[in-house]
Write a protein that holds these residues in place. Structure first.
Motif, PDB file in Angstrom:
ATOM      1  N   ASP A  34       0.911  -1.037  -0.054  1.00 16.97           N
ATOM      2  CA  ASP A  34       0.103  -0.012  -0.151  1.00 16.97           C
ATOM      3  C   ASP A  34       0.814   1.455  -0.144  1.00 16.97           C
ATOM      4  O   ASP A  34       2.056   1.449   0.563  1.00 16.97           O
ATOM      5  CB  ASP A  34      -0.851  -0.051   1.003  1.00 16.97           C
ATOM      6  N   PHE A  35       0.508   2.278  -0.716  1.00 15.48           N
ATOM      7  CA  PHE A  35       1.409   3.463  -0.672  1.00 15.48           C
ATOM      8  C   PHE A  35       1.425   4.038   0.533  1.00 15.48           C
ATOM      9  O   PHE A  35       2.544   5.143   0.740  1.00 15.48           O
ATOM     10  CB  PHE A  35       1.030   4.285  -1.956  1.00 15.48           C
ATOM     11  N   ASP A  36       0.930   3.753   1.660  1.00 19.14           N
ATOM     12  CA  ASP A  36       0.922   4.342   2.954  1.00 19.14           C
ATOM     13  C   ASP A  36       2.450   4.302   3.397  1.00 19.14           C
ATOM     14  O   ASP A  36       2.909   4.753   4.414  1.00 19.14           O
ATOM     15  CB  ASP A  36      -0.099   4.006   3.890  1.00 19.14           C
ATOM     16  N   VAL A  37       3.110   3.098   2.894  1.00 21.58           N
ATOM     17  CA  VAL A  37       4.491   3.208   3.419  1.00 21.58           C
ATOM     18  C   VAL A  37       5.370   4.327   3.028  1.00 21.58           C
ATOM     19  O   VAL A  37       6.355   4.536   3.707  1.00 21.58           O
ATOM     20  CB  VAL A  37       5.134   1.757   3.026  1.00 21.58           C
ATOM     21  N   ALA A  38       5.001   4.862   1.992  1.00 17.54           N
ATOM     22  CA  ALA A  38       5.936   6.177   1.498  1.00 17.54           C
ATOM     23  C   ALA A  38       5.398   7.310   2.304  1.00 17.54           C
ATOM     24  O   ALA A  38       6.072   8.356   1.936  1.00 17.54           O
ATOM     25  CB  ALA A  38       5.546   6.086  -0.160  1.00 17.54           C
ATOM     26  N   ILE A  39       4.410   7.192   3.115  1.00 13.70           N
ATOM     27  CA  ILE A  39       3.739   8.617   3.784  1.00 13.70           C
ATOM     28  C   ILE A  39       4.812   8.890   4.831  1.00 13.70           C
ATOM     29  O   ILE A  39       5.312   7.946   5.516  1.00 13.70           O
ATOM     30  CB  ILE A  39       2.640   8.357   4.250  1.00 13.70           C
ATOM     31  N   GLY A  40       5.124  10.147   4.976  1.00 12.00           N
ATOM     32  CA  GLY A  40       6.095  10.728   6.095  1.00 12.00           C
ATOM     33  C   GLY A  40       6.973  11.638   5.638  1.00 12.00           C
ATOM     34  O   GLY A  40       6.867  12.355   4.365  1.00 12.00           O
ATOM     35  N   SER A  41       7.839  11.944   6.595  1.00  9.66           N
ATOM     36  CA  SER A  41       8.887  13.108   6.341  1.00  9.66           C
ATOM     37  C   SER A  41      10.148  12.429   6.064  1.00  9.66           C
ATOM     38  O   SER A  41      10.746  11.556   6.439  1.00  9.66           O
ATOM     39  CB  SER A  41       9.118  13.881   7.642  1.00  9.66           C
ATOM     40  N   TYR A  42      10.904  12.850   5.082  1.00  9.98           N
ATOM     41  CA  TYR A  42      12.354  12.425   4.394  1.00  9.98           C
ATOM     42  C   TYR A  42      13.372  13.638   4.490  1.00  9.98           C
ATOM     43  O   TYR A  42      13.078  14.771   4.684  1.00  9.98           O
ATOM     44  CB  TYR A  42      12.101  12.085   3.000  1.00  9.98           C
ATOM     45  N   SER A  58      20.932  20.244   0.715  1.00 11.18           N
ATOM     46  CA  SER A  58      20.185  19.778   1.795  1.00 11.18           C
ATOM     47  C   SER A  58      18.825  20.103   1.808  1.00 11.18           C
ATOM     48  O   SER A  58      18.405  20.933   0.606  1.00 11.18           O
ATOM     49  CB  SER A  58      20.641  20.688   3.140  1.00 11.18           C
ATOM     50  N   GLY A  59      17.903  19.256   2.189  1.00  4.41           N
ATOM     51  CA  GLY A  59      16.378  19.474   1.879  1.00  4.41           C
ATOM     52  C   GLY A  59      15.576  18.592   2.665  1.00  4.41           C
ATOM     53  O   GLY A  59      16.397  17.631   3.564  1.00  4.41           O
ATOM     54  N   THR A  60      14.109  18.717   2.598  1.00  7.09           N
ATOM     55  CA  THR A  60      13.461  17.890   3.348  1.00  7.09           C
ATOM     56  C   THR A  60      12.292  17.573   2.112  1.00  7.09           C
ATOM     57  O   THR A  60      12.137  18.432   1.243  1.00  7.09           O
ATOM     58  CB  THR A  60      12.665  18.484   4.417  1.00  7.09           C
ATOM     59  N   LEU A  61      11.784  16.450   2.348  1.00  7.66           N
ATOM     60  CA  LEU A  61      10.483  16.011   1.365  1.00  7.66           C
ATOM     61  C   LEU A  61       9.271  15.594   2.402  1.00  7.66           C
ATOM     62  O   LEU A  61       9.612  14.726   3.359  1.00  7.66           O
ATOM     63  CB  LEU A  61      11.078  14.984   0.502  1.00  7.66           C
ATOM     64  N   THR A  62       8.030  15.890   2.127  1.00 12.39           N
ATOM     65  CA  THR A  62       7.094  15.309   3.078  1.00 12.39           C
ATOM     66  C   THR A  62       5.964  14.706   2.094  1.00 12.39           C
ATOM     67  O   THR A  62       5.657  15.605   0.934  1.00 12.39           O
ATOM     68  CB  THR A  62       6.391  16.508   3.642  1.00 12.39           C
ATOM     69  N   VAL A  63       5.634  13.674   2.068  1.00 10.74           N
ATOM     70  CA  VAL A  63       4.669  12.659   1.371  1.00 10.74           C
ATOM     71  C   VAL A  63       3.268  12.728   2.596  1.00 10.74           C
ATOM     72  O   VAL A  63       3.502  12.030   3.804  1.00 10.74           O
ATOM     73  CB  VAL A  63       5.051  11.581   0.975  1.00 10.74           C
ATOM     74  N   LYS A  64       1.896  13.189   1.989  1.00 11.52           N
ATOM     75  CA  LYS A  64       1.000  12.836   2.909  1.00 11.52           C
ATOM     76  C   LYS A  64      -0.034  12.344   2.000  1.00 11.52           C
ATOM     77  O   LYS A  64      -0.187  12.746   0.846  1.00 11.52           O
ATOM     78  CB  LYS A  64       0.493  14.033   3.645  1.00 11.52           C
ATOM     79  N   ARG A  65      -1.098  11.689   2.582  1.00 10.39           N
ATOM     80  CA  ARG A  65      -2.182  10.942   1.922  1.00 10.39           C
ATOM     81  C   ARG A  65      -3.183  12.027   1.843  1.00 10.39           C
ATOM     82  O   ARG A  65      -3.453  12.903   2.661  1.00 10.39           O
ATOM     83  CB  ARG A  65      -2.870   9.854   2.479  1.00 10.39           C
ATOM     84  N   GLY A  72      -0.182  14.396  -1.445  1.00 12.73           N
ATOM     85  CA  GLY A  72       0.467  15.568  -1.448  1.00 12.73           C
ATOM     86  C   GLY A  72       1.909  15.239  -1.288  1.00 12.73           C
ATOM     87  O   GLY A  72       2.443  14.489  -0.323  1.00 12.73           O
ATOM     88  N   PHE A  73       2.694  15.949  -2.123  1.00 10.63           N
ATOM     89  CA  PHE A  73       4.246  15.770  -2.368  1.00 10.63           C
ATOM     90  C   PHE A  73       4.725  17.247  -2.086  1.00 10.63           C
ATOM     91  O   PHE A  73       4.717  18.217  -2.883  1.00 10.63           O
ATOM     92  CB  PHE A  73       4.218  15.066  -3.433  1.00 10.63           C
ATOM     93  N   THR A  74       5.538  17.468  -1.185  1.00 13.24           N
ATOM     94  CA  THR A  74       6.015  18.693  -0.810  1.00 13.24           C
ATOM     95  C   THR A  74       7.626  18.816  -0.607  1.00 13.24           C
ATOM     96  O   THR A  74       7.982  17.809   0.328  1.00 13.24           O
ATOM     97  CB  THR A  74       5.281  19.416   0.286  1.00 13.24           C
ATOM     98  N   TYR A  75       8.573  19.157  -1.301  1.00 13.31           N
ATOM     99  CA  TYR A  75       9.848  19.387  -1.232  1.00 13.31           C
ATOM    100  C   TYR A  75      10.435  20.909  -1.005  1.00 13.31           C
ATOM    101  O   TYR A  75      10.069  21.652  -1.717  1.00 13.31           O
ATOM    102  CB  TYR A  75      10.770  18.325  -1.598  1.00 13.31           C
ATOM    103  N   ALA A  76      11.551  20.963  -0.077  1.00 10.08           N
ATOM    104  CA  ALA A  76      12.174  22.066  -0.146  1.00 10.08           C
ATOM    105  C   ALA A  76      13.654  21.909  -0.027  1.00 10.08           C
ATOM    106  O   ALA A  76      14.279  21.123   0.728  1.00 10.08           O
ATOM    107  CB  ALA A  76      11.816  22.903   1.029  1.00 10.08           C
ATOM    108  N   VAL A  77      14.531  22.135  -1.141  1.00  7.80           N
ATOM    109  CA  VAL A  77      15.736  21.746  -1.348  1.00  7.80           C
ATOM    110  C   VAL A  77      16.439  22.983  -1.682  1.00  7.80           C
ATOM    111  O   VAL A  77      16.232  23.880  -2.215  1.00  7.80           O
ATOM    112  CB  VAL A  77      16.013  20.814  -2.662  1.00  7.80           C
ATOM    113  N   THR A  78      17.740  22.970  -0.871  1.00  6.44           N
ATOM    114  CA  THR A  78      18.789  24.089  -1.187  1.00  6.44           C
ATOM    115  C   THR A  78      20.116  23.207  -1.699  1.00  6.44           C
ATOM    116  O   THR A  78      20.494  22.599  -1.428  1.00  6.44           O
ATOM    117  CB  THR A  78      19.273  24.740   0.136  1.00  6.44           C
ATOM    118  N   LEU A  79      20.396  23.894  -2.961  1.00  8.68           N
ATOM    119  CA  LEU A  79      21.601  23.623  -3.747  1.00  8.68           C
ATOM    120  C   LEU A  79      22.656  24.338  -3.555  1.00  8.68           C
ATOM    121  O   LEU A  79      22.404  25.670  -3.678  1.00  8.68           O
ATOM    122  CB  LEU A  79      21.288  23.217  -5.046  1.00  8.68           C
TER     123      LEU A  79
END
Length: 133
Positions: A34-42, A58-65, A72-79
């Motif tokens: 189930d795709f719920d295993v991918a839900i969370g903060s990275y 550096s950065g973060t990524l959040t996946v929520k159902r 919902g797929f949100t990320y903030a990355v600094t290169l």
């Protein structure tokens, strides 16, 4: 006698039919998740540029159902490249598909084996990032 012959014919036909069926199910079933295993903060673990070279970032990524089979797929990355710094902030909603143990968010974002892989578009190309929980 005719009834006995018909009964025996039917009996042997059924016995033959069941005798020929196989208990050995050789269909190759792929385990699905189930795709719920991918839900969370990275957290960003690695990122490479279009030439496949490692980039500092550096950065973060959040996946929520969201609703049903969407996330919902949100990320903030600094290169960081030399003295320049670029920030990439993206929020999007994807229809999720699951194939075996690979969970896809669109065509270029997917979760597999505990890591989330994402393509990060920037002004200088598309970077490939790996995030882990």
């Amino acid at each position: 006698m005719k009834k006995l012959y018909s009964f025996l014919t039917l009996f042997f036909s059924i016995a033959l039919l069941f005798g020929c069926s196989s208990d050995d199910d050789n269909t190759n079933t792929v385990p699905t998740v189930d795709f719920d295993v991918a839900i969370g903060s990275y957290t960003l673990r690695s990122i490479t540029n279009t030439a496949g070279q490692a980039v500092t970032g550096s950065g973060t990524l959040t996946v929520k159902r969201e609703n049903g089979n969407t996330a919902g797929f949100t990320y903030a990355v600094t290169l960081k490249s030399g003295t320049s710094t670029s920030n990439v902030n993206i929020t999007n909603t994807y229809t999720v598909s699951v194939s075996g143990t690979k969970i896809s968010f669109g065509t270029d974002h997917y979760y597999q084996s505990g890591a989330l892989y994402a393509s990060i578009p920037t002004g200088s190309g598309i970077y490939t990032a790996v995030f882990t929980k």
